[in-house]
Structure formats: structure tokens, C-alpha cells
Enzyme design. Structure first.
Site, mmCIF file in Angstrom:
data_model
loop_
_atom_site.group_PDB
_atom_site.id
_atom_site.type_symbol
_atom_site.label_atom_id
_atom_site.label_comp_id
_atom_site.label_asym_id
_atom_site.label_seq_id
_atom_site.Cartn_x
_atom_site.Cartn_y
_atom_site.Cartn_z
ATOM 1 N N LYS A 44 13.604 -12.928 34.085
ATOM 2 C CA LYS A 44 12.747 -11.895 33.470
ATOM 3 C C LYS A 44 13.609 -10.861 32.736
ATOM 4 C CE LYS A 44 12.738 -9.411 37.851
ATOM 5 N NZ LYS A 44 12.002 -9.226 39.112
ATOM 6 N N ARG A 139 2.360 -3.822 46.018
ATOM 7 C CA ARG A 139 2.383 -3.915 44.560
ATOM 8 C C ARG A 139 1.460 -5.050 44.154
ATOM 9 N NH1 ARG A 139 8.369 -4.611 42.108
ATOM 10 N NH2 ARG A 139 7.819 -6.756 42.516
ATOM 11 N N TYR A 269 30.733 17.760 26.762
ATOM 12 C CA TYR A 269 29.653 18.745 26.879
ATOM 13 C C TYR A 269 29.677 19.400 28.260
ATOM 14 C CZ TYR A 269 27.480 16.874 22.644
ATOM 15 O OH TYR A 269 27.214 16.502 21.361
ATOM 16 N N MET A 317 26.338 10.826 23.702
ATOM 17 C CA MET A 317 25.450 9.795 23.152
ATOM 18 C C MET A 317 26.239 8.581 22.666
ATOM 19 S SD MET A 317 22.769 10.043 19.981
ATOM 20 C CE MET A 317 21.593 11.132 20.763
HETATM 21 C C1 LIG Z 1 12.694 -9.880 40.126
HETATM 22 C C2 LIG Z 1 12.092 -10.766 41.106
HETATM 23 C C3 LIG Z 1 12.882 -11.669 41.827
HETATM 24 C C4 LIG Z 1 14.388 -11.680 41.743
HETATM 25 O O1 LIG Z 1 14.897 -10.520 42.358
HETATM 26 P P1 LIG Z 1 16.478 -10.304 42.502
HETATM 27 O O2 LIG Z 1 16.591 -9.136 43.395
HETATM 28 O O3 LIG Z 1 16.986 -10.022 41.135
HETATM 29 O O4 LIG Z 1 17.019 -11.545 43.063
HETATM 30 C C5 LIG Z 1 12.249 -12.553 42.661
HETATM 31 N N1 LIG Z 1 10.889 -12.534 42.799
HETATM 32 C C6 LIG Z 1 10.106 -11.670 42.135
HETATM 33 C C7 LIG Z 1 8.636 -11.695 42.348
HETATM 34 C C8 LIG Z 1 10.670 -10.746 41.274
HETATM 35 O O5 LIG Z 1 9.899 -9.880 40.615
#
Ligand SMILES: *Cc1c(COP(=O)(O)O)cnc(C)c1O
Length: 381
Positions: A44, A139, A269, A317
Site C-alpha cells: 500500500k 477501526r 533558524y 525547507m
Molecule cells: C499496513 C497493513 C499491514 C502491514 O503492516 P506492517 O506493520 O507494515 O507490516 C498488514 N495488514 C493490514 C490490514 C494493514 O493495513
């Protein structure tokens, strides 16, 4: 000459990390005398910032790929990935069901509205699905108490030819910490007891600590590691090298100016750093507009010409300043590694900034060019 910052991704490091996780699972399964889990490589968020196409190349030995953006799933198919694709948030509306059908995507079903949609709109082919339990993340997923009813609806959809494979999944909230997964696993097992189908439970932390969670009992298991496949650690206190993982992304730049400070001279800064003695410093072409974390303060590790040193003062930046005391030969044009191969790990930089490696990898700014993953970056030949 373009501004000297760039990022690179080692496709061979991605493949190496997948193989390391594979060996870890095989060893645990061998010891327990059970079948080893299959791997959904999680890609993802543009493969945690590494690029979908590079991830498809690096993870070609995975049994499946998991993500959540339908556009990224289409890119995987266009890059030639023919294996299973698990969509972690499922379909968002009725039009997506057609897209899932067309690209043969496996859906997560986490909410009753998704079951309602499937009851009113039948895909041309059976849709493979994983029904998700919320075991404490709060969630996505059906609560433990509502899971069996949802499963019954999904089973009915399967009998009606709408769904194909019907699996069960959850996502652990505390797999990386002292709480571990015991409570969540107990909830999952209560919710799913006796319901047939493959299971998918483990993220990276759970895959590394509890590789066989949910495996056995005559059902196929699939783990879902993400961050560890990119060579970063899911744990605060265990570095990725402890598992034989290699950093896949390297963020590089160069020194573009040097300064000699007198005792008491300030840098950056807010004048947050003041030289305690005469010292030489270098200005690096990398700032928060490149995705380097602004909260990384004095002391954040960085490598200059292969020598470990530290950031000084506030991140700007477009620039940051480094201590050249340990690298007296460094000058304009000396290469700098912000994180990755031959530099600090992304996790060390993240810790200094009060965040996690995940966030830094995902947040490299679009203005940073990625070098083509050519042979020198280890593209499989
Ligand atoms: C992002 C995610 C993972 C992978 O998580 P990691 O901590 O990066 O291994 C697995 N399952 C779901 C549902 C996720 O959203």
C-alpha cells in the site's frame, strides 16, 4: 546540473527481505510440524514510498500482494502481476465491484454496507473475500459479537454464487509492544471458531514474533508483512538487521557549502545550535520539503562521505547542516546519505524525529527524483 538530491530503491534488497521472511516462516513451521503460511506482501501507499512497479519486481516470489488503492491494484496488473491481490479496505462503492471483478481482486469485507452492496449487485465472476473481525483496533471489521451473523450473510452470498473463497482476517493493534497479540487472538478465535476458510492475521511485527499465529487447525494461513519487507523495523527496540533485513531505499544528497564556525556562532533558524568551539560544518541539499523530518534535531545521525556524523540545528525547507568534525576531508560535492545503504537506518532517523520509519519512507516528496532501478541497484537480470 539538477539539485543533487535523489533516492534509489534496491529491488534485490526487496527480494532478499521477502526471502528472509520466507525462511523465518518456514523454520517456525518446520519446527512445529505444520504447513508454512503464505505471504501477502503489503505494498500500500505506493509500496511504502518505494514504487509499485519496483515492488512488483522485488516481490515476484510472494504468493500475493496486498494494498488498498484500486488504482495501485490496476498498476500491479499492468506491471504483469497475475497472482492474488488483496484489497485491505475492500470496495468503496458499487462501481468498484465491477473493477474488482475485471481485475480479479480479492476483497476484504469489514462492514455491513459492503454485504448490502453485494446482495444488490452481483459481479460476473465469484469474488474472493476475507471477512474481517475487529479484535481491538477499533477501526475496520465486524465486532466479535456481530461476526457470526456477518459470516452467515457472506456464506449465503457464497451459496448464491456471488462470493468465491471466504476467508477470515483481523489486524493486530499491539503486535509490536509488550501486550502482544494474546488478547486479540483470543477474540479472533472466539469470533471465528468452527467457521471454515483461510485465515490472515499477522502484520510484520506479528509475522516476526508470532509467525504461526492462526496457522494449523487444517486451515491455510496468510501473513501480511509490510514494513519489514522494505528493510525497516516494526519494533521500537529491535533493529531490522537483527532479522537479517536490508534497507531497500536510500536517500542521498551532497554538501553544497561549508562553513567554519567560531565558538558561539549559531546555525539555522532559531539559532538552536551554537558551536561550543571552532568547528567546520557542511550544508546539505535536503530539507523538509524533500520529506526529511523537520523534527529531527541536533544529533540526528547522517553519513558524510561514508563517515557517520550528526545533524546540527533546525532542518530548513531545502537544507540541513551537518557536523564535519568527523569528516575533515569533506567539501562541496561530498556525497551524503540521509538514510539507507551506507548511512543511518531510516528507523534511527525517525526515532530522532519522534516518529517511525514507516512515515519517512512514505513521505519522500515528489520533487525527489528516484534513480532508475538499474543493474547497479540490483534489478533481477
Ligand atoms: C499496513 C497493513 C499491514 C502491514 O503492516 P506492517 O506493520 O507494515 O507490516 C498488514 N495488514 C493490514 C490490514 C494493514 O493495513
Amino acid at each position: 546540473m539538477p539539485r543533487p538530491i535523489s533516492a534509489s530503491v534496491s529491488v534485490s534488497a526487496l527480494a532478499h527481505n521477502l526471502a528472509a521472511v520466507r525462511r523465518h516462516l518456514d523454520a517456525a513451521a518446520h519446527e512445529a510440524g505444520t504447513a508454512a503460511p503464505s505471504i501477502w506482501a503489503v505494498i500500500k501507499a505506493n509500496a511504502y514510498g518505494h514504487g509499485i512497479e519496483r515492488a512488483v519486481a522485488g516481490f515476484s516470489a510472494a504468493q500475493g500482494l496486498a494494498m488498498l488503492d484500486p488504482a495501485e491494484a490496476v498498476r500491479c496488473r499492468e506491471a504483469g502481476w497475475g497472482g492474488p491481490i488483496l484489497m485491505l479496505e475492500g470496495f468503496f462503492d458499487a462501481a468498484d465491484i465491477e473493477l474488482f471483478d475485471r481485475y480479479h481482486l480479492t476483497t476484504v469485507i469489514h462492514h455491513r454496507e459492503q454485504l448490502d452492496l453485494l446482495e444488490s449487485r452481483r459481479p460476473a465472476r465469484r469474488l474472493d473475500a476475507y471477512l474481517k473481525v475487529d479484535t481491538g483496533m477499533g477501526r475496520l471489521g465486524f465486532p466479535e459479537a456481530g461476526y457470526r451473523e456477518a459470516y452467515a450473510r457472506a456464506r449465503y452470498l457464497r451459496e448464491a454464487g456471488v462470493l468465491g473463497t471466504l476467508g477470515k482476517m483481523t489486524h493486530f493493534a499491539t503486535a509490536d509492544g509488550p501486550q502482544g497479540i494474546a488478547q486479540a487472538l483470543a477474540r479472533f478465535e472466539r469470533a471465528a471458531a468452527g467457521l471454515p476458510g483461510p485465515v490472515s492475521l499477522c502484520n510484520s511485527a506479528a509475522t516476526l514474533r508470532f509467525p504461526l499465529a492462526g496457522a494449523g487447525a487444517g486451515q491455510a494461513a496468510w501473513v501480511r508483512p509490510g514494513i519489514c519487507l522494505y528493510g525497516a523495523s516494526p519494533f521500537e527496540d529491535v533493529p531490522a538487521q537483527a532479522y537479517g533485513l536490508l534497507p531497500a531505499m536510500t536517500l542521498r544528497s551532497e554538501i553544497i557549502a561549508t562553513r567554519r564556525l567560531r565558538p558561539g556562532d549559531a546555525v539555522g533558524y532559531g539559532s538552536l545550535f551554537r558551536a561550543p568551539e571552532a568547528m567546520r560544518v557542511g550544508v546539505v541539499a535536503c530539507g523538509y520539503a524533500d520529506g526529511y523530518p523537520r523534527h529531527a534535531g541536533t544529533g540526528t545521525p547522517v553519513a558524510v562521505g561514508g563517515v557517520p556524523t550528526r545533524v546540527l540545528g533546525r532542518i530548513s525547507m531545502d537544507m540541513l547542516v551537518v557536523d564535519l568534525q568527523p569528516a575533515p576531508h569533506a567539501g562541496v560535492g561530498t556525497p551524503v546519505v540521509l538514510w539507507g545503504e551506507d548511512g543511518p537506518s531510516v528507523d534511527e532517523v525517525a526515532r530522532a524525529a519522534g516518529t517511525i520509519g514507516y512515515e519517512l519512507l512514505c513521505a519522500v516528496a515528489p520533487r525527489v527524483p528516484f534513480e532508475p532501478s538499474g543493474r547497479n541497484q540490483g534489478e533481477p537480470q
